[in-house]
Each structure stands twice: as C-alpha cells, then as structure tokens.
Design an enzyme around this catalytic site. Structure first.
Site, PDB file in Angstrom:
ATOM      1  CG  HIS A 254      -1.114 -18.890   5.282  1.00 60.00           C
ATOM      2  ND1 HIS A 254      -2.019 -18.671   4.261  1.00 60.00           N
ATOM      3  CD2 HIS A 254      -1.402 -20.120   5.747  1.00 60.00           C
ATOM      4  CE1 HIS A 254      -2.808 -19.724   4.128  1.00 60.00           C
ATOM      5  NE2 HIS A 254      -2.456 -20.621   5.022  1.00 60.00           N
ATOM      6  CB  CYS A 255      -2.432 -13.444   7.309  1.00 61.61           C
ATOM      7  SG  CYS A 255      -2.331 -14.864   8.417  1.00 61.61           S
ATOM      8  CB  ILE A 256      -1.314  -9.192   4.830  1.00 62.72           C
ATOM      9  CG1 ILE A 256      -1.152  -9.134   6.355  1.00 62.72           C
ATOM     10  CG2 ILE A 256      -1.751  -7.839   4.278  1.00 62.72           C
ATOM     11  CD1 ILE A 256      -2.378  -8.760   7.148  1.00 62.72           C
TER      12      ILE A 256
END
Ligand SMILES: NC(=O)c1ccc[n+]([C@@H]2O[C@H](COP(=O)([O-])OP(=O)(O)OC[C@H]3O[C@@H](n4cnc5c(N)ncnc54)[C@H](O)[C@@H]3O)[C@@H](O)[C@H]2O)c1
Length: 398
Positions: A254-256
């Site tokens: 869900h981040c990078i």
C-alpha cells in the site's frame, strides 16, 4: 486515555494494540463487520499482531473493536488510519479519509485530539480533514503523525521507530506528544502537519526511485553479461555515500507503488514536474514484463503449454498482503505467452478467485517472493527456476 482508532487494518490495529498495551482504553472502529467480529473473538488478521497478543487486551477490556460510530464521542483521542489508495487514473483517492472526517463530524460533539496517521499529501490534515470537521461547529485539536510501520520487520516496530508529529496548533502538538510518548520511544516535532505529511511521502518516494534505479541497472548489467547483484554487493562495500537497494520483480503493497503518486499529484498542482517519480513508476511497473521476457528467453524461446508455478505472490517476504503485488502482472503475462500457470503461497492461501497450488509437478518455477520455510527441494525439483529474489544459488534470475 480513551482512544478511538478509525480503521483496523495494518496500521490501525498495530497502533490499537500498542496503545491498549500501555494502559489506554482503545476502541477499534471499522466499517467491516466480519473484521470487527473476528477481532473481538481474538483473531488478528495481520502478521505483526498475534492472537495471543490481542486476546488478553480484549479480556481485560483494554481493547474492543466496534462498528458503532457513536462510541467515538466517548473518547479523548481519535486516530484516523484508513486506506489512501490510487484511483483508476493513478490519482490520489481520498474518499476513505473524507468518509472518516464525515464520521467524526457527525458523531463527535465535544472537543477531542484528532490525529491523522493515514499517508497523504501535504495539506490533507488542514484542508481535507480539519476544514471539513470544523463545519460541524465543534473545535478540535488536530495533529498529523504519519505511520511508518513496516509489516513483518522484526527490528523496527511502533515502539522504536521514531515518530514525526506536526499539529495545527502548539496545544495539538503537545497533546499528541503526550499520547504517543506512552508507547513510542522517540518523538520528533516538526513545524507543521505539512512537513510531517511530506516527510512520509518523501521517504517512500526515496525508496521507489532507488528501487527503480537498481531495477534498471539489473537490466543493463544482464545485457552486459555481468551479474547486477554482484556489482551491487561490490558497490555496497563502500563504507560511505552508498545505500544498498536490491532489484526485484517490481514494487507492491500500500506504500511504495502508491505514495509517490501523492507527491506527484501535489507537485503537478504547484506546477513542478515530478519527473523522477514518473520515470520510477514506469521502470517498476515494467518489471513483470522484463521478468517474463527473461523467463521465456531462459526456457529456450517459448513457454507455450509449459506448466509454470509462480512461488510467493504477496508483495514481500513473510506477509500475506497482495495489494499491488507484481506477482499479478507476472502471472497474467506468463498466461498471455501460453503457459499453464498456477501459484504457490501458503501465507496468501486464496487470491483472485484461485487457491495456492503445490510446487511439485510444475515444469518450471518463477520465485517472486520468498517466505521463510519455503520448500527449496520442491522448488529445485522444477526443471528451470527463475529467481527474482537473488537467494537461490545458481538459478537464472535478476
Ligand atoms: N500497510 C502499511 O505497511 C502502511 C505503513 C505505513 C502507513 N500506511 C498508511 O496507513 C493507512 C492505512 O493503511 P493500512 O495498510 O492500515 O490499510 P488497511 O486496508 O490494512 O486497513 C484499513 C482499514 O480501514 C477500514 N476503513 C475503511 N474506511 C473506513 C471508514 N470510513 N471508517 C472506518 N474504517 C474504515 C477498512 O475496512 C480497513 O480495515 C494508509 O494511508 C497507508 O498508506 C500503511
């Protein structure tokens, strides 16, 4: 303190358990009925929180999950930890943050400390959360403290990862510091919520760009006939001015793959081109196609009719999270080449309407993500192994 945490996913549940474990009374609010029932029965859905850590907190009344929004009004601190994904055009989707703000505006009738931990672009706390809730007529204290948790990381956790805090007023900062000091070792105050918000998305942009750089370099090295990993390991012996990043099949979670596009979005709004982010996205998103190109080349030019097992479909080792996983692109592209593709991942179990299949019986394997306990003998039993992780000695790979 009585604490309400809106969203009981990877971030919300981790914070809830951290806060409940240090004596706060925590309500974990979520819109997902099944998740709330499972949590109240003592079953955690994330790797970093064991059932044995959750159950005593439920038993003692320190933690309770709920779908009842009215309970939030009885709390002193409200933490927002909801998804901040991209929409189909890969632009920020703040609908979950807006829904959380709306929920607070409708249900909270007296002054609270409201903290946003969800990752978003600078200005989100001020313009998307506080401005909206203020319309309800109740004044609150607002702070931003973007979550930095790294699921599956045994060394860095909520307690020992330094925490950034920026608030809309000095009182908000001091209240937020008082709250986090009860379960976090190091707190770093920054001058505004915008600095805290921007720091979080810059951290992940730094990773995204550097991963893209090594992914591109791995392709250059292979074309030059040298091992990209050997070069990177050699470069990493320099004791200063170099930081190690490893190539792989792309980026997931869900981040990078997501957060840098939040930075690109605001950059675009202020008229500054975010060229590194755009290029890094292109390189990382093209990695599954590169993997499949190499697999085809390594299998004599065709994989038509071959039984291929893709091993490890979550986006990183020892977690079951399949969001944005590059395994999806690898599987789809192998199928377009005519291969008969199954996948194996005991942690994920079922995904996209399919279930984990045995490694045994496949003609070839593509190792995308290596979890602890992987049956290496079974993997090596496949005639050809393409290794995206750099951990299988002698295998073809990146
Ligand atoms: N997963 C990570 O490793 C990580 C790390 C740092 C920061 N973050 C950020 O934290 C935020 C949350 O991510 P996550 O991984 O915990 O997401 P998640 O999908 O695991 O959990 C989010 C939860 O919020 C719930 N939810 C959605 N809308 C809601 C609403 N209106 N009210 C109450 N609950 C609602 C969902 O049902 C879900 O259970 C995101 O901004 C993410 O970028 C995630």
């Amino acid at each position: 303190m009585r604490v309400a945490i809106i969203g009981q996913g990877y971030v919300g549940l981790t914070i809830a358990v951290g806060a409940a474990g240090t004596g706060h009374e925590v309500i974990g609010f979520d819109v997902n009925d099944q998740l709330v029932s499972a949590l109240n029965a003592g079953t955690s859905h994330i790797e970093g929180i064991t059932d044995s850590a959750l159950s005593p907190l439920i038993g003692s009344g320190a933690y309770k999950a709920s779908t009842d929004a009215s309970v939030i009004d009885g709390c002193d601190v409200i933490v927002i930890a909801v998804p901040t994904p991209l929409d189909e055009a890969r632009n920020p989707d703040l609908s979950f943050v807006s829904a959380a703000a709306d929920l607070i505006a409708k249900n909270v009738k007296s002054t609270k400390l409201i903290i946003n931990e969800s990752t978003s672009y600078p200005g989100t706390l001020r313009h998307e959360i506080a401005a909206h809730i203020t319309l309800s007529g109740v004044a609150h204290f607002y702070a931003s403290s973007p979550e930095r948790v790294d699921p599956g990381n045994a060394e860095w956790n909520v307690k020992n990862t330094p925490r950034l805090i920026g608030g809309l007023s000095p009182e908000a900062v001091s209240k937020a510091k008082e709250f986090y000091a009860t379960f976090c070792d190091t707190i770093i105050e920054v001058s505004s919520p915008e600095v805290a918000e921007a720091a979080k998305i810059f951290e992940n942009t730094f990773r995204q760009v550097n991963i893209a750089l090594v992914n591109e370099f791995a392709q250059i090295a292979d074309a030059l006939g040298i091992s990209g990993r050997e070069v990177l390991n050699a470069a990493a012996t320099k004791p200063y001015g170099f930081m190690e990043f490893n190539p792989g099949p792309g980026v997931g979670g869900h981040c990078i793959p997501v957060d840098p596009s939040y930075l690109a979005h605001v950059a675009n709004e202020v008229g500054v081109p975010a060229t590194f982010i755009k290029r890094a996205n292109e390189v990382n998103l093209a990695m599954p196609a590169y993997v499949v190109k190499r697999v085809v080349a390594g299998s004599g030019g065709t994989i038509k009719g071959k039984k291929v097992v893709v091993v490890g479909v979550s986006y990183k080792s020892n977690v079951a999270d399949t969001r944005e996983t590059p395994a999806a692109g690898v599987i789809d592209l192998l199928r377009t080449q005519g291969a008969i593709v199954t996948w194996h991942d005991d942690l994920v179990g079922s995904w996209r309407g399919e279930t984990s299949a045995p490694i045994q019986g496949a003609d070839m394997a593509v190792l995308v993500t290596k979890h602890d306990g992987l049956d290496l003998a079974a993997l090596k039993g496949c005639g050809y192994v393409f290794d995206c992780t750099g951990t299988i000695a002698g295998a073809d790979g990146i």
